[in-house]
Design an enzyme around this catalytic site. Structure first.
Site, PDB file in Angstrom:
ATOM      1  N   PRO A  44       0.827  -1.208   0.000  1.00  0.00           N
ATOM      2  CG  PRO A  44      -0.596  -1.468   1.822  1.00  0.00           C
ATOM      3  CD  PRO A  44       0.644  -2.008   1.211  1.00  0.00           C
ATOM      4  NE  ARG A  50      -4.147  -4.335 -22.718  1.00  0.00           N
ATOM      5  CZ  ARG A  50      -3.858  -3.149 -23.278  1.00  0.00           C
ATOM      6  NH1 ARG A  50      -2.894  -2.394 -22.779  1.00  0.00           N
ATOM      7  NH2 ARG A  50      -4.534  -2.725 -24.333  1.00  0.00           N
ATOM      8  CG  ASP A  83      -2.902   0.656 -24.419  1.00  0.00           C
ATOM      9  OD1 ASP A  83      -2.034   0.117 -23.737  1.00  0.00           O
ATOM     10  OD2 ASP A  83      -3.952   0.088 -24.777  1.00  0.00           O
TER      11      ASP A  83
END
Ligand SMILES: N#Cc1c(N)n[nH]c1-c1ccc2c(Cl)cn(Cc3cccnc3)c2c1
Length: 242
Positions: free
Chosen positions: A88, A157, A172
């Protein structure tokens, strides 16, 4: 070019979906090698303890450095890699991060749980290889596994041959700095809602203008921060209406 991805976690089953669909095909095609390792394989006590109480007190438990050290030494023995540690407290993981990592030969992800991994694990490996402490966003998860799923998908990807229609970096969705506008397909009328006329007009200039207007409108409404981040010359006069 292929990439080798290794993931160390106490919940190897959590990573099973990586072998489905798109990523599964990339693995079968030999574009990606994926190894998922159970951290407890490197414990030696009957309880297979991976955590202990935090020095300095405080809630929760911290993951022990010894177990992580043995696991990562074993996984990294196969050759140099970039070590990625979700936390985090990490630097933001962005599309730029995914682009950068897509060029790596090997990525090793250390998935922790509890309150995190003893800091000396990151510190000791950072002395001899690239180590990235990253966060996928400003919300709180229970461990690093989901973050690794997100990051692996974002990276894989981008590898040549993985996506049917190769999405070059600039095409993109975030490439022009705006959010994508609405998309439509058949039927032209659905539950009383019609596809915007312009999209069926065949007037490609009008279609492009309409799409840009919808993207600007949506970006102004949902992500004004993206508008502020646009370079000065990115918006032409027609754009400034939003
Ligand atoms: N990436 C990312 C990310 C994100 N965006 N939210 N939460 C995480 C994340 C990543 C790694 C761990 C590890 Cl190891 C333990 N926890 C639980 C936790 C929760 C709150 C405070 N301390 C630890 C993780 C949460």
């Amino acid at each position: 070019r292929r990439v080798r991805i290794d993931v160390v976690t106490i919940f190897p089953g959590y990573l099973a979906p990586l072998r489905e669909a798109l990523l599964g095909r990339a693995i079968e095609a030999g574009l990606v090698e994926l190894g998922v390792h159970d951290l407890r394989d490197w414990t030696h006590d009957v309880h297979q303890a991976v955590d202990d109480s935090p020095y300095g007190g405080g809630p929760g438990m911290v993951m022990r450095p010894q177990v992580w050290g043995e696991a990562l030494d074993a996984v990294l023995a196969a050759g140099p890699a970039r070590l990625v540690v979700p936390t985090p407290a990490g630097r933001p993981f962005t599309q730029a991060t995914a682009q950068a990592w897509a060029g790596e030969e090997r990525l090793v992800f250390a998935c922790g749980r509890y309150e995190g991994i003893d800091q000396r694990v990151v510190d000791s490996y950072a002395a001899r290889m690239p180590v990235d402490e990253v966060s996928i966003g400003d919300y709180v998860l229970v461990g690093g596994e989901v973050a690794v799923m997100v990051m692996v998908e974002a990276v894989v990807r981008l590898l040549p041959g993985v996506l049917g229609n190769p999405v070059s970096a600039q095409e993109d969705s975030f490439s022009d700095g705006l959010l994508e506008g609405p998309a439509y397909t058949r039927p032209v009328s659905w539950r009383g809602l019609d596809v915007p006329e312009v999209l069926r007009s065949g007037n490609h200039a009008a279609i492009a203008r309409w799409r840009r207007d919808r993207a600007l409108e949506r970006t102004a409404a949902r992500r004004p921060d993206l508008l502020d981040a646009l370079p000065e010359d990115a918006l032409d006069r027609a754009d400034r209406a939003f």
